[in-house]
Every structure is written in structure tokens, then in C-alpha cells.
Design a protein around this motif. Sequence first.
Motif, PDB file in Angstrom:
ATOM      1  N   GLY A 127       0.800  -1.212   0.000  1.00 39.56           N
ATOM      2  CA  GLY A 127       0.000   0.000   0.000  1.00 39.56           C
ATOM      3  C   GLY A 127       0.834   1.263   0.000  1.00 39.56           C
ATOM      4  O   GLY A 127       0.322   2.352   0.278  1.00 39.56           O
ATOM      5  N   ILE A 128       2.121   1.127  -0.313  1.00 38.52           N
ATOM      6  CA  ILE A 128       3.038   2.265  -0.385  1.00 38.52           C
ATOM      7  C   ILE A 128       3.301   2.567  -1.859  1.00 38.52           C
ATOM      8  O   ILE A 128       3.358   1.649  -2.678  1.00 38.52           O
ATOM      9  N   GLU A 177       2.666  11.520   4.344  1.00 38.58           N
ATOM     10  CA  GLU A 177       1.523  10.616   4.290  1.00 38.58           C
ATOM     11  C   GLU A 177       0.536  10.843   5.440  1.00 38.58           C
ATOM     12  O   GLU A 177      -0.670  10.638   5.282  1.00 38.58           O
ATOM     13  N   TYR A 198       1.042   3.879  10.567  1.00 40.98           N
ATOM     14  CA  TYR A 198       1.023   4.075   9.122  1.00 40.98           C
ATOM     15  C   TYR A 198       1.018   2.727   8.390  1.00 40.98           C
ATOM     16  O   TYR A 198       0.213   2.501   7.479  1.00 40.98           O
ATOM     17  N   ARG A 201      -2.234   0.714   8.639  1.00 45.91           N
ATOM     18  CA  ARG A 201      -3.258   1.223   7.734  1.00 45.91           C
ATOM     19  C   ARG A 201      -2.948   0.824   6.291  1.00 45.91           C
ATOM     20  O   ARG A 201      -3.819   0.356   5.559  1.00 45.91           O
ATOM     21  N   ARG A 202      -1.709   0.989   5.883  1.00 46.27           N
ATOM     22  CA  ARG A 202      -1.341   0.720   4.503  1.00 46.27           C
ATOM     23  C   ARG A 202      -1.373  -0.748   4.147  1.00 46.27           C
ATOM     24  O   ARG A 202      -1.727  -1.133   3.027  1.00 46.27           O
ATOM     25  N   SER A 205      -4.501  -1.887   2.681  1.00 43.45           N
ATOM     26  CA  SER A 205      -5.054  -1.180   1.520  1.00 43.45           C
ATOM     27  C   SER A 205      -4.672  -1.868   0.230  1.00 43.45           C
ATOM     28  O   SER A 205      -3.896  -2.826   0.217  1.00 43.45           O
ATOM     29  N   ARG A 208      -0.859   0.401  -4.937  1.00 40.60           N
ATOM     30  CA  ARG A 208      -0.811   1.788  -5.379  1.00 40.60           C
ATOM     31  C   ARG A 208       0.144   1.907  -6.558  1.00 40.60           C
ATOM     32  O   ARG A 208       1.105   1.196  -6.633  1.00 40.60           O
TER      33      ARG A 208
END
Length: 208
Positions: A127-128, A177, A198, A201-202, A205, A208
Motif C-alpha cells: 500500500g506504499i 503521508e 502508518y 493502515r497501509r 489497503s 498503489r
Amino acid sequence: KAVMDFDTTLKTLFYPVLMKTEMTMKNLALVEFLDAAGSSSLAALYQLMPGGTWDKQKRKLEVIHNSNQALLGCYKNHHRIVCHYYDSPGGTVPVWALMEIITLGHFGTLLREVSDQTRAAIAGRWGIERRNGGLVPHVVHTLTSLRNSVAHNGTVFDRRFANATVRADIGQLLQRELSYGGTIDFGSITDYFLLLSYLSRRLGSSKR
């Protein structure tokens, strides 16, 4: 006593998040390793590590050696999964079994040696943004000393576990971020909490 109680509370908060983060990072990286290598063999994984120079080849061989040492240690200790594969016809251990037994520090070193393209793809799975793929192994190494200190009941509140300087661009990434107005330089245990928040959360996700 109040300080020690505070430190114990911190470790109680950190422990489950660190363990889940480690497991999720490894699992998502494993998916990318399998996709990129097109095989579950360790030989295919090591092909994702470019040589080219004497220094790169040396580091690659060190990763392979340390992986073999970890597998040997597990075999000597009758690790169920490792023994199952080595004692089966062919005697080969798949990548996912290696991910099960390597330390977080070794995982970070492995990530350092794979190709830029593979690191970028792993960043995406985490998710980064892929352009920050170069930070992937450094994020892992930043968490490693904290994870080990928490797991072995070391003191964490004053970050005495930190054994290396954290790259400034990790703090800068978090500031962007998280829209954080202050400076994140990992001079405080709070900054490690922000990094874990962080990542938590990522890691849940989409790419990206």
C-alpha cells in the motif's frame, strides 16, 4: 517503578501490532516473490537478486548462506515444516517455508538485495507508492530492533534498542503521508508508534 510500569504498558501495546505487521509484510512480499519468480523454489527467489558487481554478488551469497544456516538450524531442531520438505523426495524447501522461519532482520536484508522492480512491486502490495520501493528494506530494519526488544522484554520507552540511525526519508515519508506538522526523526518512541500506525493502515489497503 512507575517508569518500568510505563515501559511494560508500551510493550503490551506494541507486541500484537508488531507481530501482525511482521506477518503481513512477509505474506505480501511472498505473493510478489512467487509472482515475480514464477516458481516457489528458493533458486528462483535468488534469481530475483541481481549480481553484476563483486560487492552485489557477495551480498547475494551472504543472503543465500544465512538462509541455508537458518534452514539448517531448524532441521537440527526438528522443525516440523522444514523437516517435512527436506525428508520428502527431492528434498527442496519452498519459498513460503523460508518466510516462516527467517528473522525480521534477515527478511529486511533479503529485500535489500532483490531488484529495484521487485522492491517497487512489494511496496505496492504494502500500500506504499511504488516510487518509494527503495525504502522497503529500511522500513523493515527500522522495526527490527524495536520488535526484538519488545519480544525479549527489553526496555523500549527511551529507544535504547535503536542500534542504527534511521534514514531521514522514512520520517519525511511519514510526515507527508500522515500530514504531520512536526518532525519525525525517530528520536522518540512516539515516532515508532507513528510508523507502525502508518503501516497498519497501509498493509490493509490495495496496491498503489
